[in-house]
Design a protein around this motif. Structure first.
Motif, PDB file in Angstrom:
ATOM      1  N   UNK A   1     -15.997   8.509   8.980  1.00 52.81           N
ATOM      2  CA  UNK A   1     -14.573   8.396   8.678  1.00 52.81           C
ATOM      3  C   UNK A   1     -14.340   7.636   7.383  1.00 52.81           C
ATOM      4  N   UNK A   2     -13.080   7.622   6.940  1.00 50.38           N
ATOM      5  CA  UNK A   2     -12.737   6.930   5.693  1.00 50.38           C
ATOM      6  C   UNK A   2     -11.539   6.025   5.914  1.00 50.38           C
ATOM      7  N   UNK A   3     -11.543   4.926   5.191  1.00 50.71           N
ATOM      8  CA  UNK A   3     -10.384   4.037   5.245  1.00 50.71           C
ATOM      9  C   UNK A   3      -9.844   3.846   3.824  1.00 50.71           C
ATOM     10  N   UNK A   4      -8.528   3.895   3.690  1.00 50.23           N
ATOM     11  CA  UNK A   4      -7.895   3.658   2.399  1.00 50.23           C
ATOM     12  C   UNK A   4      -6.952   2.474   2.551  1.00 50.23           C
ATOM     13  N   UNK A   5      -7.172   1.465   1.727  1.00 45.70           N
ATOM     14  CA  UNK A   5      -6.327   0.279   1.778  1.00 45.70           C
ATOM     15  C   UNK A   5      -5.316   0.348   0.639  1.00 45.70           C
ATOM     16  N   UNK A   6      -4.047   0.528   0.997  1.00 47.36           N
ATOM     17  CA  UNK A   6      -2.989   0.472  -0.008  1.00 47.36           C
ATOM     18  C   UNK A   6      -2.324  -0.874   0.171  1.00 47.36           C
ATOM     19  N   UNK A   7      -2.972  -1.884  -0.385  1.00 47.71           N
ATOM     20  CA  UNK A   7      -2.508  -3.258  -0.142  1.00 47.71           C
ATOM     21  C   UNK A   7      -2.350  -4.043  -1.439  1.00 47.71           C
ATOM     22  N   UNK A   8      -1.496  -5.012  -1.373  1.00 45.35           N
ATOM     23  CA  UNK A   8      -1.272  -5.890  -2.524  1.00 45.35           C
ATOM     24  C   UNK A   8      -0.635  -7.161  -2.000  1.00 45.35           C
ATOM     25  N   UNK A   9      -0.962  -8.243  -2.651  1.00 46.75           N
ATOM     26  CA  UNK A   9      -0.399  -9.516  -2.199  1.00 46.75           C
ATOM     27  C   UNK A   9       1.110  -9.542  -2.465  1.00 46.75           C
ATOM     28  N   UNK A  10       1.876  -9.954  -1.469  1.00 53.75           N
ATOM     29  CA  UNK A  10       3.317 -10.076  -1.668  1.00 53.75           C
ATOM     30  C   UNK A  10       4.126  -8.900  -1.172  1.00 53.75           C
ATOM     31  N   UNK A  11       3.476  -7.842  -0.777  1.00 55.81           N
ATOM     32  CA  UNK A  11       4.227  -6.708  -0.216  1.00 55.81           C
ATOM     33  C   UNK A  11       3.495  -6.178   1.020  1.00 55.81           C
ATOM     34  N   UNK A  12       4.184  -5.351   1.787  1.00 55.22           N
ATOM     35  CA  UNK A  12       3.602  -4.809   3.013  1.00 55.22           C
ATOM     36  C   UNK A  12       2.346  -3.981   2.754  1.00 55.22           C
ATOM     37  N   UNK A  13       1.540  -3.828   3.795  1.00 59.76           N
ATOM     38  CA  UNK A  13       0.278  -3.089   3.643  1.00 59.76           C
ATOM     39  C   UNK A  13       0.377  -1.711   4.285  1.00 59.76           C
ATOM     40  N   UNK A  14      -0.349  -0.780   3.720  1.00 62.13           N
ATOM     41  CA  UNK A  14      -0.476   0.569   4.294  1.00 62.13           C
ATOM     42  C   UNK A  14      -1.951   0.855   4.377  1.00 62.13           C
ATOM     43  N   UNK A  15      -2.445   0.972   5.574  1.00 59.90           N
ATOM     44  CA  UNK A  15      -3.877   1.232   5.748  1.00 59.90           C
ATOM     45  C   UNK A  15      -4.029   2.580   6.461  1.00 59.90           C
ATOM     46  N   UNK A  16      -4.743   3.480   5.818  1.00 55.76           N
ATOM     47  CA  UNK A  16      -4.891   4.838   6.352  1.00 55.76           C
ATOM     48  C   UNK A  16      -6.335   5.086   6.768  1.00 55.76           C
ATOM     49  N   UNK A  17      -6.471   5.605   7.958  1.00 58.48           N
ATOM     50  CA  UNK A  17      -7.803   5.928   8.488  1.00 58.48           C
ATOM     51  C   UNK A  17      -7.865   7.432   8.670  1.00 58.48           C
ATOM     52  N   UNK A  18      -8.908   8.036   8.153  1.00 63.35           N
ATOM     53  CA  UNK A  18      -9.051   9.482   8.333  1.00 63.35           C
ATOM     54  C   UNK A  18     -10.416   9.779   8.957  1.00 63.35           C
ATOM     55  N   UNK A  19     -10.376  10.530  10.035  1.00 65.74           N
ATOM     56  CA  UNK A  19     -11.643  10.913  10.687  1.00 65.74           C
ATOM     57  C   UNK A  19     -11.620  12.410  10.997  1.00 65.74           C
ATOM     58  N   UNK A  20     -12.821  12.969  11.019  1.00 64.47           N
ATOM     59  CA  UNK A  20     -12.924  14.391  11.358  1.00 64.47           C
ATOM     60  C   UNK A  20     -12.981  14.518  12.872  1.00 64.47           C
ATOM     61  N   UNK A  21     -12.268  15.517  13.377  1.00 60.84           N
ATOM     62  CA  UNK A  21     -12.309  15.712  14.826  1.00 60.84           C
ATOM     63  C   UNK A  21     -13.447  16.668  15.185  1.00 60.84           C
ATOM     64  N   UNK A  22     -14.661  16.247  14.826  1.00 62.11           N
ATOM     65  CA  UNK A  22     -15.836  17.078  15.108  1.00 62.11           C
ATOM     66  C   UNK A  22     -16.774  16.286  16.001  1.00 62.11           C
TER      67      UNK A  22
END
Lengths: 269, 208
Positions: A237-258
């Motif tokens: 799987x993969x994780x993407x961190x859309x984060x920055x100090x001082x604002x909210x975080x968006x963390x996305x996890x993507x996995x294959x359903x295999x």
């Protein structure tokens, strides 16, 4: 003499060509072997990681079972005895009744705590009703007066492999915990969607964010995030961190359903 | 012509060339200048054999610097430097204004073979190159080793091969052999300059 020169030159040329061909062939062969070795190492590492996670789950299960079966039972028996003691004390020493009642309420609280810890250690809802229900329960438990956790989910969620379910659940648990504990978030959204390429889990919060590089550099602080990466590594799987100090975080996890290569056993308590 | 083509290719791909290839290109430009002087001298019936010797010095210097920059380890660099020092000493001893310095040119070939073998050893032990067949320095070394092996005996026995202009026309045969191998080497350099462009792009794609 000229013949010797011709023969010598021919021999040298043949040798030169042989050396070139040999070097090219040998190098390519070595590179192929190196790649195979790397693949094996990667497979071994994944296997090791999967075994570690499996052992971790087993250990959680054992502790939960011990808490539930032994400490829980002992506490229940203690409560029964206390009730009996309470009845005796009520007749003989009415002054101690308050103390018995206080002890009973403390005992009730302890029993409730043991049950809660036991349930938290093993996600029984996940095993019985699946990921969506487990995440709903998680959102409900995490929500209180200060924090609001919301689950947004696709209408049609496919049945996932138990290992995938568990991984996504544990990751969501970790991210929500981080958002509440470290980011002081007030609103958290868990977004679970099925895509043609796989499953996408996003945890979005309005907390104070964090500096990813700094956290990952610090071995003690970045443990949770590294744990997420390790879990995802096992199931590709993969994780993407859309984060920055001082604002909210968006963390996305993507996995294959295999069907993954390494499976983690999930046992019922 | 092949020399000119190799220089043209080198200049076209100059941006993509790494340090060793840029030194080889400079070597080719110097060789080309010497060739022009040779043609000029031949046209005016002046002695131009010393220019073969000077060209050898230019080639050897170019090779030494190219391999010096490519081979990073201290041991390899000391071997490259030792080879060059030996060559310079032989060159100074054997240099002549009127004859081809056969021993110096022969030693140049031997040291070129040594450099190529050193490079082959380096790539086999380091194992950093994924696809050797598109690696430009591999082809430079392969071209150098073939060029040196093909012309080594011609220069080592220079008195028999190129010494006597009237000996049954053998001078023309051997000088043609030498020119053919030189042309082959320039052709290989031309290919390696193009390969360097490709290698640069592939590496760029991998690192982005």
């Amino acid at each position: 003499m000229k013949l010797y020169i011709a023969v010598g030159t021919a021999v040298l040329l043949v040798m030169a060509i042989f050396i070139i061909v040999f070097v090219a062939y040998y190098q390519q062969k070595q590179i192929r072997q190196q790649l195979i070795l790397k693949e094996w190492q990667e497979k071994y590492r994944k296997g090791l990681l999967a075994a570690t996670l499996q052992a971790q789950e087993h250990e959680r299960r054992r502790i939960a079972q011990d808490l539930h079966d032994e400490i829980g039972t002992m506490l229940s028996v203690t409560k029964l005895s206390l009730n009996q003691l309470g009845r005796t004390v009520e007749h003989n020493d009415p002054g101690s009744t308050v103390l018995v009642q206080k002890t009973r309420s403390l005992l009730d609280e302890t029993i409730a705590n043991v049950r809660r810890i036991s349930r938290d250690l093993v996600p029984t809802t996940l095993e019985r009703f699946g990921l969506v229900s487990a995440l709903e329960e998680l959102a409900e438990k995490a929500s209180n007066g200060e924090v609001h956790v919301e689950l947004s989910c696709s209408d049609k969620m496919p049945t996932l492999l138990p290992q995938l379910d568990l991984t996504l659940f544990r990751i969501a648990q970790e991210l929500i915990n981080n958002a509440i504990k470290h980011a002081n978030a007030e609103n958290i959204i868990i977004d679970l969607h099925c895509q043609p390429t796989g499953i996408l889990l996003s945890v979005i919060d309005d907390g104070r964010g964090f500096d990813l590089d700094e956290i990952l550099k610090d071995k003690k602080r970045g443990l949770g995030l590294r744990n997420i990466e390790s879990r995802l590594n096992v199931i590709d799987g993969h994780v993407t961190f859309d984060v920055e100090e001082g604002r909210g975080s968006r963390i996305h996890i993507q996995v294959k359903n295999l069907k993954p290569e390494v499976e983690v056993e999930v046992e019922a308590v | 012509m092949f020399l000119l083509l190799a220089i043209g290719t080198g200049l076209v791909n100059y941006f993509f060339l790494d340090k060793p290839n840029r030194w080889l290109l400079r070597m080719l430009i110097f060789s080309f200048a010497i060739s022009l002087i040779q043609i000029h001298d031949a046209a005016y019936r002046h002695n131009n054999t010393y220019l073969y010797n000077l060209n050898s010095l230019v080639e050897m210097s170019g090779f030494a610097v190219a391999y010096w920059t490519e081979l990073k380890s201290r041991r390899n660099r000391s071997l490259v430097l030792s080879g060059f020092v030996i060559y310079v000493l032989v060159f100074l001893y054997d240099f002549s204004w009127t004859n081809i310095a056969g021993i110096a040119l022969g030693v140049q070939r031997i040291i070129m073979i040594m450099y190529a073998l050193l490079y082959f050893h380096y790539i086999l032990t380091k194992m950093q190159i994924q696809n050797l067949l598109i690696h430009s320095m591999f082809w430079v070394s392969a071209g150098a080793i073939v060029h040196a092996a093909g012309t080594l005996f011609v220069f080592l026995f220079v008195k028999v091969t190129l010494g006597d202009l009237s000996s049954n026309g053998s001078y023309y045969l051997y000088i043609t052999i030498v020119r053919t191998f030189s042309a082959f080497f320039y052709l290989v350099l031309l290919v390696s300059f193009w390969l360097r462009r490709r290698e640069f792009r592939v590496t760029g794609r991998l690192t982005v």
